[in-house]
Design an enzyme around this catalytic site. Sequence first.
Site, PDB file in Angstrom:
ATOM      1  N   PHE A 159      31.396  10.229  -4.349  1.00  0.00           N
ATOM      2  CA  PHE A 159      30.209  10.180  -4.729  1.00  0.00           C
ATOM      3  C   PHE A 159      29.554   8.806  -3.816  1.00  0.00           C
ATOM      4  CE2 PHE A 159      31.480   7.250  -7.869  1.00  0.00           C
ATOM      5  CZ  PHE A 159      30.632   5.823  -7.775  1.00  0.00           C
ATOM      6  N   LYS A 183      34.133  19.973   0.442  1.00  0.00           N
ATOM      7  CA  LYS A 183      33.980  19.863  -0.903  1.00  0.00           C
ATOM      8  C   LYS A 183      33.331  18.578  -1.353  1.00  0.00           C
ATOM      9  CE  LYS A 183      34.793  18.763  -4.685  1.00  0.00           C
ATOM     10  NZ  LYS A 183      33.959  18.115  -5.351  1.00  0.00           N
ATOM     11  N   GLU A 186      30.307  16.213  -6.672  1.00  0.00           N
ATOM     12  CA  GLU A 186      29.235  16.940  -7.511  1.00  0.00           C
ATOM     13  C   GLU A 186      28.127  16.028  -8.095  1.00  0.00           C
ATOM     14  OE1 GLU A 186      32.330  16.255  -8.294  1.00  0.00           O
ATOM     15  OE2 GLU A 186      33.035  16.390 -10.146  1.00  0.00           O
ATOM     16  N   SER A 236      39.386   8.222  -6.030  1.00  0.00           N
ATOM     17  CA  SER A 236      40.098   7.350  -6.762  1.00  0.00           C
ATOM     18  C   SER A 236      41.534   7.632  -6.720  1.00  0.00           C
ATOM     19  CB  SER A 236      39.770   7.560  -8.361  1.00  0.00           C
ATOM     20  OG  SER A 236      39.981   8.852  -8.451  1.00  0.00           O
ATOM     21  N   CYS A 291      34.166   1.286  -1.581  1.00  0.00           N
ATOM     22  CA  CYS A 291      35.807   1.180  -1.691  1.00  0.00           C
ATOM     23  C   CYS A 291      36.324  -0.098  -0.925  1.00  0.00           C
ATOM     24  CB  CYS A 291      36.443   2.325  -0.786  1.00  0.00           C
ATOM     25  SG  CYS A 291      35.646   2.534   0.723  1.00  0.00           S
ATOM     26  N   GLU A 393      40.775  -1.093 -11.116  1.00  0.00           N
ATOM     27  CA  GLU A 393      39.497  -0.915 -10.019  1.00  0.00           C
ATOM     28  C   GLU A 393      38.408  -0.540 -11.063  1.00  0.00           C
ATOM     29  OE1 GLU A 393      38.959   2.680  -7.592  1.00  0.00           O
ATOM     30  OE2 GLU A 393      38.160   1.580  -6.087  1.00  0.00           O
TER      31      GLU A 393
HETATM   32  P1  NAD Z   1      37.074  10.894  -7.825  1.00  0.00           P
HETATM   33  O1  NAD Z   1      38.383  10.692  -7.397  1.00  0.00           O
HETATM   34  O2  NAD Z   1      36.644  10.746  -9.008  1.00  0.00           O
HETATM   35  O3  NAD Z   1      36.521  12.078  -6.942  1.00  0.00           O
HETATM   36  C1  NAD Z   1      36.568  12.243  -5.613  1.00  0.00           C
HETATM   37  C2  NAD Z   1      36.561  13.641  -5.450  1.00  0.00           C
HETATM   38  O4  NAD Z   1      37.670  14.335  -6.090  1.00  0.00           O
HETATM   39  C3  NAD Z   1      35.262  14.341  -5.733  1.00  0.00           C
HETATM   40  O5  NAD Z   1      34.926  15.514  -4.851  1.00  0.00           O
HETATM   41  C4  NAD Z   1      35.530  15.024  -7.082  1.00  0.00           C
HETATM   42  O6  NAD Z   1      35.096  16.142  -7.363  1.00  0.00           O
HETATM   43  C5  NAD Z   1      37.181  15.463  -7.199  1.00  0.00           C
HETATM   44  N1  NAD Z   1      37.816  15.250  -8.285  1.00  0.00           N
HETATM   45  C6  NAD Z   1      37.561  14.728  -9.394  1.00  0.00           C
HETATM   46  N2  NAD Z   1      38.492  14.733 -10.171  1.00  0.00           N
HETATM   47  C7  NAD Z   1      39.337  15.949  -9.715  1.00  0.00           C
HETATM   48  C8  NAD Z   1      40.323  16.569 -10.398  1.00  0.00           C
HETATM   49  N3  NAD Z   1      40.745  16.119 -11.626  1.00  0.00           N
HETATM   50  N4  NAD Z   1      41.343  17.462  -9.676  1.00  0.00           N
HETATM   51  C9  NAD Z   1      40.645  17.468  -8.436  1.00  0.00           C
HETATM   52  N5  NAD Z   1      39.552  17.071  -7.525  1.00  0.00           N
HETATM   53  C10 NAD Z   1      39.058  16.156  -8.522  1.00  0.00           C
HETATM   54  O7  NAD Z   1      36.327   9.441  -7.169  1.00  0.00           O
HETATM   55  P2  NAD Z   1      34.569   9.177  -7.104  1.00  0.00           P
HETATM   56  O8  NAD Z   1      34.313   8.708  -8.416  1.00  0.00           O
HETATM   57  O9  NAD Z   1      34.025  10.303  -6.780  1.00  0.00           O
HETATM   58  O10 NAD Z   1      34.786   7.835  -6.041  1.00  0.00           O
HETATM   59  C11 NAD Z   1      34.849   6.663  -6.340  1.00  0.00           C
HETATM   60  C12 NAD Z   1      36.457   6.265  -5.927  1.00  0.00           C
HETATM   61  O11 NAD Z   1      36.776   6.866  -4.477  1.00  0.00           O
HETATM   62  C13 NAD Z   1      36.910   4.921  -6.005  1.00  0.00           C
HETATM   63  O12 NAD Z   1      38.181   4.901  -6.569  1.00  0.00           O
HETATM   64  C14 NAD Z   1      36.835   4.388  -4.711  1.00  0.00           C
HETATM   65  O13 NAD Z   1      37.570   3.226  -4.403  1.00  0.00           O
HETATM   66  C15 NAD Z   1      37.419   5.528  -3.906  1.00  0.00           C
HETATM   67  N6  NAD Z   1      36.950   5.509  -2.432  1.00  0.00           N
HETATM   68  C16 NAD Z   1      37.912   5.198  -1.569  1.00  0.00           C
HETATM   69  C17 NAD Z   1      37.722   5.080  -0.214  1.00  0.00           C
HETATM   70  C18 NAD Z   1      38.634   4.806   0.586  1.00  0.00           C
HETATM   71  O14 NAD Z   1      38.555   4.938   1.876  1.00  0.00           O
HETATM   72  N7  NAD Z   1      40.133   4.458   0.339  1.00  0.00           N
HETATM   73  C19 NAD Z   1      36.450   5.187   0.283  1.00  0.00           C
HETATM   74  C20 NAD Z   1      35.320   5.536  -0.838  1.00  0.00           C
HETATM   75  C21 NAD Z   1      35.568   5.815  -2.307  1.00  0.00           C
END
Ligand code: NAD
Length: 509
Positions: A159, A183, A186, A236, A291, A393
């Site tokens: 997000f 994808k 959401e 994450s 991030c 985090e």
């Molecule tokens: P998230 O992991 O909750 O979601 C990321 C994606 O995975 C979304 O599209 C979501 O729909 C999907 N998703 C969520 N739960 C899932 C599941 N159980 N099974 C399959 N798909 C699933 O992350 P977020 O809250 O949207 O974003 C924040 C996180 O992203 C933080 O941990 C941040 O550090 C990380 N991030 C990392 C970088 C990097 O380059 N390392 C960059 C941006 C964000």
Amino acid sequence: MNTQISAVADQHDIVGHYINGADVPDRERLLPVSNPATGEDVRQVAMASTKTVGEAVAAAQAAFPAWRDTPPVKRAQIMFRYKQLLEQNADAIVARITEEHGKVLNDAMGEFGRGVEVVEYACGAPELLKGEHSKNAGPAIDSWSEFQPLGVVAGITPFNFPAMVPMWMYPMAIVCGNTFILKPSEKDPGAAIFLAQLFSEAGLPDGVFNVVNGDKEAVDALLHDQRVVALSFVGSTPIAEYIYQTGTANGKRVQALGGAKNHAVVMPDADIDNAVSAIMGAAYGSCGERCMAISAVVCVGNDTANDVVGKLQAQIGDLKIGDGTDNANDMGPLVTAEQLQKVRSYVDLGIEEGAELVADGRGLQVAGRENGYFLGACLFDQVKPSMRIYNEEIFGPVLCVLRAGSQEEAMQLIDAHEFGNGTCIFTRDGEAARYFTDNIKVGMVGVNVALPVPVSAHSFGGWKRSLFGDLYAYGPDSVRFYTRRKTITQRWPSGGVRETAQFSFPSSS
Ligand code: NAD
């Protein structure tokens, strides 16, 4: 501004799916999308079923042969037109990011600009894809390596950068000759549909870039579809690990970028005022939802720590927090009510764990935005490495200050941490800086630069549990990730010469 695009995107209150150049009416499961500054639902987003994901994969598969055979220079020409359209429509896209994510407009424009830089890099496709050639690799033998596209590839994004992180992926995947399914998150899905529609307008053939909105069901459908040959993920760490393990077990090439705890080391000789200003922006910009956000400051020496904490406290008092549509604000709200609750509970936990809360943002009220998901800047001093507020985090405006007796001790802390995304050191000492960049176990390192996010000609990625896979996002690594090397060895013997069987292993002599 391009009125046609905004009209298409705004005529629905539902963000759907963009498959084969058209909206796909899968509306069975809907989730609300809220404006985090007001707490009001602004639209809904459709959750793709496994069947809809299958349709997107079929469209991408059908588009692949012709796109693979499209000369890189033609692909690049579409990219050039796309870049122009992105710039012409920047205000509409950025407004959508702020409305759904909450970040301040200028900040959203910053992320969008960094995404466009990847499109600019992708315009170099003829150069990036031209391969390697050895004339006379052996007697009358020429040899070359070429970089062939993989096929249907997918990207799953978080997000916190609803435009930039998708743009880390699909421009490079597509310019390398692949077809793509995105994808998005959401929580703030609106920008991605704009990005897809503009690409079609730039001349991209239908089916080359598809967007499916959704949640775990859509992600699992992509993970288990044998026609999807590679996956890029950013999010994450627990989900990154799941994506990497499931995707690779299903035979896919996977890069999965995860979470972070980025440390800034402040040395006693640093320009403390400048270091504090840089840390303020890196810790609290975008409400800490980056991030690469600095979430831990390690001060070398107690005097340094006291100076840094005092100056941070003073600057926190001047922070302007409010609706992201007002560029006078430094910080907007957190993305959702759940995220606000989660971050607040970490502040409560820090107090329980015995850290000293020197700035408490929990009481913040933003006039006229009482239902928004706002939290003021929080600052903990005397944080210990054993505390959960340090180890986990938080992903919000919460900064932890730790104290170390030496540079070595500061570096040991960073190296021992689970994550290794970004870090930086503030110092005037070149030797200390060089020692830091040489030895620290982190993927992206700044020297007097708090947010060392690589520019588009380099690649982005962390170490340890911040990245699962071998290749970083965008830049040169993305050409390697989105292509498969093929090496051809070719010989055209002179006519008339009779050749005998050779039983020793062929050598170049
Ligand atoms: P998230 O992991 O909750 O979601 C990321 C994606 O995975 C979304 O599209 C979501 O729909 C999907 N998703 C969520 N739960 C899932 C599941 N159980 N099974 C399959 N798909 C699933 O992350 P977020 O809250 O949207 O974003 C924040 C996180 O992203 C933080 O941990 C941040 O550090 C990380 N991030 C990392 C970088 C990097 O380059 N390392 C960059 C941006 C964000």
